[in-house]
Design an enzyme around this catalytic site. Structure first.
Site, short mmCIF file in Angstrom:
data_model
loop_
_atom_site.label_atom_id
_atom_site.label_comp_id
_atom_site.label_asym_id
_atom_site.label_seq_id
_atom_site.Cartn_x
_atom_site.Cartn_y
_atom_site.Cartn_z
N GLY A 68 39.93 43.95 27.01
CA GLY A 68 40.51 43.26 28.15
C GLY A 68 42.01 43.07 28.15
O GLY A 68 42.64 43.04 29.20
N ASP A 119 43.13 38.49 27.12
CA ASP A 119 43.20 38.47 28.58
C ASP A 119 42.92 37.08 29.13
O ASP A 119 43.64 36.59 29.99
CB ASP A 119 42.22 39.50 29.18
CG ASP A 119 40.79 39.41 28.62
OD1 ASP A 119 40.51 38.54 27.76
OD2 ASP A 119 39.94 40.22 29.05
N ASP A 125 38.20 31.44 27.86
CA ASP A 125 37.06 30.94 28.64
C ASP A 125 36.40 29.80 27.85
O ASP A 125 36.92 28.70 27.82
CB ASP A 125 36.13 32.13 28.92
CG ASP A 125 35.01 31.80 29.88
OD1 ASP A 125 35.22 31.00 30.79
OD2 ASP A 125 33.91 32.37 29.73
N LYS A 136 40.81 29.35 31.69
CA LYS A 136 39.86 28.57 32.50
C LYS A 136 39.53 27.31 31.70
O LYS A 136 38.50 27.25 31.02
CB LYS A 136 38.58 29.37 32.73
CG LYS A 136 38.75 30.58 33.63
CD LYS A 136 37.42 31.10 34.15
CE LYS A 136 36.91 32.26 33.41
NZ LYS A 136 35.77 32.97 34.04
N PHE A 153 34.74 34.20 38.17
CA PHE A 153 34.70 35.44 37.39
C PHE A 153 35.70 36.40 37.99
O PHE A 153 35.59 36.79 39.15
CB PHE A 153 33.30 36.05 37.36
CG PHE A 153 33.22 37.17 36.36
CD1 PHE A 153 32.98 36.91 35.01
CD2 PHE A 153 33.44 38.48 36.76
CE1 PHE A 153 32.95 37.94 34.09
CE2 PHE A 153 33.41 39.52 35.84
CZ PHE A 153 33.17 39.25 34.50
N VAL A 154 36.71 36.75 37.21
CA VAL A 154 37.81 37.57 37.73
C VAL A 154 37.82 38.96 37.10
O VAL A 154 37.32 39.15 35.98
CB VAL A 154 39.17 36.88 37.53
CG1 VAL A 154 39.29 35.63 38.39
CG2 VAL A 154 39.42 36.55 36.06
N ARG A 201 38.94 47.48 35.59
CA ARG A 201 40.05 47.18 34.67
C ARG A 201 41.37 47.76 35.18
O ARG A 201 42.44 47.29 34.83
CB ARG A 201 39.79 47.81 33.28
CG ARG A 201 38.63 47.22 32.52
CD ARG A 201 38.66 47.75 31.08
NE ARG A 201 37.40 47.55 30.40
CZ ARG A 201 37.03 46.41 29.79
NH1 ARG A 201 37.83 45.36 29.80
NH2 ARG A 201 35.86 46.32 29.18
P1 5GP Z 1 35.26 33.15 25.34
O1 5GP Z 1 34.89 33.52 23.94
O2 5GP Z 1 36.57 32.38 25.46
O3 5GP Z 1 34.14 32.48 26.08
O4 5GP Z 1 35.36 34.49 26.10
C1 5GP Z 1 36.48 35.21 26.26
C2 5GP Z 1 36.11 36.58 26.74
O5 5GP Z 1 35.09 36.55 27.77
C3 5GP Z 1 37.32 37.21 27.37
O6 5GP Z 1 38.10 37.89 26.41
C4 5GP Z 1 36.68 38.14 28.38
O7 5GP Z 1 36.35 39.36 27.75
C5 5GP Z 1 35.40 37.46 28.80
N1 5GP Z 1 35.60 36.72 30.06
C6 5GP Z 1 35.63 35.39 30.21
N2 5GP Z 1 35.84 35.06 31.50
C7 5GP Z 1 35.95 36.22 32.17
C8 5GP Z 1 36.20 36.55 33.55
O8 5GP Z 1 36.36 35.70 34.45
N3 5GP Z 1 36.25 37.86 33.84
C9 5GP Z 1 36.08 38.84 32.91
N4 5GP Z 1 36.17 40.10 33.32
N5 5GP Z 1 35.86 38.58 31.60
C10 5GP Z 1 35.81 37.27 31.25
MG MG Z 2 37.95 40.01 26.20
#
Ligand code: 5GP
Ligand code: MG
Length: 187
Positions: free
Chosen positions: A46, A105, A108, A136, A157-158, A170
């Site tokens: 990402g 990227d 979350d 987020k 979700f973006v 992408r």
């Molecule tokens: P975390 O471990 O913080 O929950 O997840 C981070 C990863 O989840 C990011 O690096 C990304 O790959 C994916 N992710 C989280 N939110 C989004 C979103 O809104 N869109 C997309 N495409 N990927 C997301």
């Molecule tokens: Mg990622």
């Protein structure tokens, strides 16, 4: 909206805003870290577009970077989380004593970056700062903050600018909220 661009989805963050913010972020990073060389650790897939733009903006502002890539994936992202993140380095240099800038990227739940940062800190870098394009904060369920954030966003979700949905989108030069009609049925 930028007139000469074709938008497949309504943009949340347009190319000109991304470019402006990336340049400003590079300025914030230089102000905080100074201009000694750094080693960038970019999370694939990402962060590849953001990283490409950010390292060039950093170089314009006087910081040179070495660049390493790490593929990180988390499991249990559905209704429960196992809290496990697998990591696979692509030919890595030692991080001991280095000034690390970890780039992703989007922040979350925080699971991925917290686990990756924990691993990096085990290597005794001189420092480890985290920069994300998007944050987020309402989704966080582990304690994790980024040192530098491009844009805080609401819980959508973006896609675009490196972020995918099922490996699509992408390549969009902007960030968009994925419209419901672009999701495959059943997901
Ligand atoms: P975390 O471990 O913080 O929950 O997840 C981070 C990863 O989840 C990011 O690096 C990304 O790959 C994916 N992710 C989280 N939110 C989004 C979103 O809104 N869109 C997309 N495409 N990927 C997301
Ligand atoms: Mg990622």
């Amino acid at each position: 909206m930028e007139a000469d661009l074709h938008y497949q989805f309504p943009p949340l963050i347009e190319p000109s805003e991304l470019a402006k913010r990336v340049k400003a972020l590079a300025g914030e990073i230089v102000a905080a870290l100074g201009t000694e060389p750094i080693i960038v650790v970019a999370l694939l897939k990402g962060a590849f577009v953001f990283t490409a733009d950010l390292v060039r903006a950093l170089s314009q502002q006087g910081i040179s970077s070495e660049i390493e890539f790490l593929i990180a994936s988390s499991y249990g992202a559905g209704t429960y989380s196992t809290g496990q993140v697998t990591m696979h380095w692509l030919g890595k240099s030692s991080l001991a004593g280095r000034r690390v800038l970890l780039i992703d990227d989007i922040l979350d739940t925080g699971l991925t970056l917290s686990k990756v940062k924990e691993q990096i800190l085990k290597e005794n870098p001189a420092s480890c700062h985290v920069v994300v394009l998007l944050d987020k904060p309402s989704r966080r369920n582990v304690q994790m903050t980024a040192d530098f954030v491009g844009f805080p966003i609401d819980d959508h979700f973006v896609v675009g600018y490196g972020l995918d949905y099922a490996e699509q989108h992408r390549d969009l030069p902007y960030v968009a909220i994925l419209p419901p009609e672009a999701r495959s049925s059943g997901s």
